[in-house]
Design a protein around this motif. Sequence first.
Motif, mmCIF file in Angstrom:
data_model
loop_
_atom_site.group_PDB
_atom_site.id
_atom_site.type_symbol
_atom_site.label_atom_id
_atom_site.label_comp_id
_atom_site.label_asym_id
_atom_site.label_seq_id
_atom_site.Cartn_x
_atom_site.Cartn_y
_atom_site.Cartn_z
ATOM 1 N N TYR A 117 0.832 -1.203 0.000
ATOM 2 C CA TYR A 117 0.000 0.000 0.000
ATOM 3 C C TYR A 117 0.871 1.259 0.000
ATOM 4 C CZ TYR A 117 -3.021 3.739 1.556
ATOM 5 O OH TYR A 117 -3.670 4.941 1.646
ATOM 6 N N LEU A 118 1.903 1.275 0.821
ATOM 7 C CA LEU A 118 2.797 2.434 0.840
ATOM 8 C C LEU A 118 3.531 2.594 -0.491
ATOM 9 C CD1 LEU A 118 4.371 2.137 4.409
ATOM 10 C CD2 LEU A 118 2.583 3.729 3.664
ATOM 11 N N SER A 119 3.796 1.475 -1.166
ATOM 12 C CA SER A 119 4.490 1.522 -2.450
ATOM 13 C C SER A 119 3.602 2.035 -3.574
ATOM 14 C CB SER A 119 5.014 0.125 -2.824
ATOM 15 O OG SER A 119 5.959 -0.343 -1.887
ATOM 16 N N THR A 120 2.297 1.786 -3.471
ATOM 17 C CA THR A 120 1.398 2.062 -4.597
ATOM 18 C C THR A 120 0.301 3.074 -4.291
ATOM 19 O OG1 THR A 120 -0.107 0.259 -3.985
ATOM 20 C CG2 THR A 120 1.755 -0.292 -5.442
ATOM 21 N N GLY A 121 -0.069 3.231 -2.996
ATOM 22 C CA GLY A 121 -1.202 4.079 -2.649
ATOM 23 C C GLY A 121 -2.532 3.514 -3.103
ATOM 24 N N ASP A 122 -2.586 2.223 -3.356
ATOM 25 C CA ASP A 122 -3.772 1.586 -3.923
ATOM 26 C C ASP A 122 -4.793 1.253 -2.830
ATOM 27 O OD1 ASP A 122 -5.658 0.033 -5.226
ATOM 28 O OD2 ASP A 122 -4.192 -1.192 -6.304
ATOM 29 N N GLU A 123 -5.783 2.103 -2.676
ATOM 30 C CA GLU A 123 -6.816 1.899 -1.656
ATOM 31 C C GLU A 123 -7.680 0.673 -1.967
ATOM 32 O OE1 GLU A 123 -7.400 3.517 1.119
ATOM 33 O OE2 GLU A 123 -6.206 5.356 0.964
ATOM 34 N N THR A 124 -7.926 0.416 -3.240
ATOM 35 C CA THR A 124 -8.731 -0.749 -3.613
ATOM 36 C C THR A 124 -8.043 -2.038 -3.173
ATOM 37 O OG1 THR A 124 -9.645 0.429 -5.515
ATOM 38 C CG2 THR A 124 -9.815 -1.965 -5.538
ATOM 39 N N PHE A 125 -6.732 -2.094 -3.366
ATOM 40 C CA PHE A 125 -5.960 -3.246 -2.907
ATOM 41 C C PHE A 125 -6.088 -3.398 -1.398
ATOM 42 C CE2 PHE A 125 -1.983 -4.592 -0.910
ATOM 43 C CZ PHE A 125 -1.811 -5.848 -1.460
ATOM 44 N N LEU A 126 -5.937 -2.310 -0.674
ATOM 45 C CA LEU A 126 -6.021 -2.360 0.784
ATOM 46 C C LEU A 126 -7.377 -2.912 1.220
ATOM 47 C CD1 LEU A 126 -4.774 0.388 3.203
ATOM 48 C CD2 LEU A 126 -6.985 -0.697 3.565
ATOM 49 N N ASP A 127 -8.443 -2.418 0.612
ATOM 50 C CA ASP A 127 -9.783 -2.885 0.971
ATOM 51 C C ASP A 127 -9.946 -4.371 0.674
ATOM 52 O OD1 ASP A 127 -10.423 -0.316 1.755
ATOM 53 O OD2 ASP A 127 -11.470 0.190 -0.100
ATOM 54 N N ARG A 128 -9.379 -4.813 -0.435
ATOM 55 C CA ARG A 128 -9.515 -6.226 -0.807
ATOM 56 C C ARG A 128 -8.732 -7.130 0.141
ATOM 57 N NH1 ARG A 128 -7.470 -5.815 -5.445
ATOM 58 N NH2 ARG A 128 -5.641 -7.188 -5.466
ATOM 59 N N MET A 129 -7.605 -6.650 0.630
ATOM 60 C CA MET A 129 -6.749 -7.454 1.492
ATOM 61 C C MET A 129 -7.183 -7.446 2.958
ATOM 62 S SD MET A 129 -4.362 -8.884 -0.308
ATOM 63 C CE MET A 129 -4.911 -8.922 -2.019
ATOM 64 N N TRP A 130 -7.917 -6.430 3.372
ATOM 65 C CA TRP A 130 -8.210 -6.252 4.785
ATOM 66 C C TRP A 130 -8.845 -7.485 5.437
ATOM 67 C CZ3 TRP A 130 -6.954 -4.171 9.081
ATOM 68 C CH2 TRP A 130 -7.844 -4.124 10.151
ATOM 69 N N PRO A 131 -9.858 -8.124 4.839
ATOM 70 C CA PRO A 131 -10.437 -9.304 5.508
ATOM 71 C C PRO A 131 -9.407 -10.410 5.764
ATOM 72 C CG PRO A 131 -11.902 -8.531 3.774
ATOM 73 C CD PRO A 131 -10.609 -7.786 3.606
ATOM 74 N N ALA A 132 -8.478 -10.603 4.827
ATOM 75 C CA ALA A 132 -7.464 -11.635 5.017
ATOM 76 C C ALA A 132 -6.503 -11.254 6.134
ATOM 77 C CB ALA A 132 -6.700 -11.869 3.719
ATOM 78 N N VAL A 133 -6.092 -9.987 6.173
ATOM 79 C CA VAL A 133 -5.203 -9.529 7.238
ATOM 80 C C VAL A 133 -5.898 -9.657 8.588
ATOM 81 C CG1 VAL A 133 -4.001 -7.531 8.200
ATOM 82 C CG2 VAL A 133 -3.900 -7.985 5.741
ATOM 83 N N TYR A 134 -7.138 -9.217 8.659
ATOM 84 C CA TYR A 134 -7.884 -9.274 9.927
ATOM 85 C C TYR A 134 -7.969 -10.716 10.432
ATOM 86 C CZ TYR A 134 -11.568 -8.690 13.372
ATOM 87 O OH TYR A 134 -12.289 -8.699 14.541
ATOM 88 N N ALA A 135 -8.344 -11.636 9.536
ATOM 89 C CA ALA A 135 -8.489 -13.035 9.950
ATOM 90 C C ALA A 135 -7.152 -13.623 10.389
ATOM 91 C CB ALA A 135 -9.077 -13.853 8.800
ATOM 92 N N ALA A 136 -6.066 -13.260 9.690
ATOM 93 C CA ALA A 136 -4.753 -13.777 10.051
ATOM 94 C C ALA A 136 -4.323 -13.290 11.433
ATOM 95 C CB ALA A 136 -3.722 -13.358 8.997
ATOM 96 N N ILE A 137 -4.517 -12.008 11.706
ATOM 97 C CA ILE A 137 -4.115 -11.464 13.005
ATOM 98 C C ILE A 137 -4.951 -12.076 14.130
ATOM 99 C CG2 ILE A 137 -3.982 -9.367 14.397
ATOM 100 C CD1 ILE A 137 -1.781 -9.636 12.265
#
Length: 356
Positions: A117-137
Amino acid sequence: MTTPGRTERLVLPGVLTAEEAARTVAGIAATQREDGAIPWFRGHHLDPWDHTEAAMALDAAGEHERAEAAYDWLVRHQNPDGSWYAAYDDGDAEAPTDRGRETNFCAYIAVGVWHHYLSTGDETFLDRMWPAVYAAIEFVLDLQQPGGEIGWKREDDGTPVNDALLTGSSSVYQALRCALALAEQREEPQPDWELALGRLGHTIRRHPERFLDKSRYSMDWYYPILGGAVRGADAVARIDAEWENFVVPGLGVRCVLPNPWVTGGESAELALALWAMGESERAVQILKWIQHLRAEDGMYWTGYVFDDDAIWPRELTSWTAGSLLLAVAALGGDEATTSVFGGEGLPTGLDPDCCR
């Protein structure tokens, strides 16, 4: 094909030219499967941590589409409990070879996603990844112990292995900070994660007895610094205390004492830790030393047994190349890489040290 023009940010005199960096990036890209998986090398296994490390190196080189494909692979193949298996044969999600689910492996997606996200600023990517990150944590924090340390893993049958590894918990510390940064960006506060981060940082800094004794391994020496839990005078003292034991001048860093074996991955990670504590000159020196591990195709041998003058094992690993590129990127001031490894701007959690 990666070109030198895309790797100018990875130039470091005495370590990499733009052309050499381009060959290294191309080597990692050649290892990546069409489905996005990045095994150690083709025909060997993939583990989620090293897969993510290689993806971060691709982002540092401007290969954002390839990095995104690697994260999409993780999302597609996440287990229902938020985890991933510890190993997959050649990156084939249908062929896990180690069904243990290691906490630091699972948490590391947060570091990679925040870096992308810091490399690209891609908010759509962040939104798509969030459920996976949340579940992993959530999977990882379910194994946090009463003292704050993180249990190593769950076995395939669900049995928790509550013994904690200092290296693994230090990596989780970095991942939690990145996960909290993602949560802040989405305006979804996670106070339980903040508490967990504070407890984890406290036990890394103050309670070494809560971890299995792996002090023979160089990773246990530098990972509390690399993960961001230890800084300042404590970091300097920690490095100086074991420098002569682990560092082999001219060759790199031992993986484990007393073995006469230096490894590229540990050496590059130590360089990152040195950079993070303000020791850039020593960091560059380490990276210069390990150029004896560089192969003609730009990849790096895993290690070298100096008593026998032998490359061992005979493998060119994506994660060794990736860790070197990330160290060079940090030293070169790449903003995304300096943020995730330097920690500037990352949340610090609710630290019990502040209340004592």
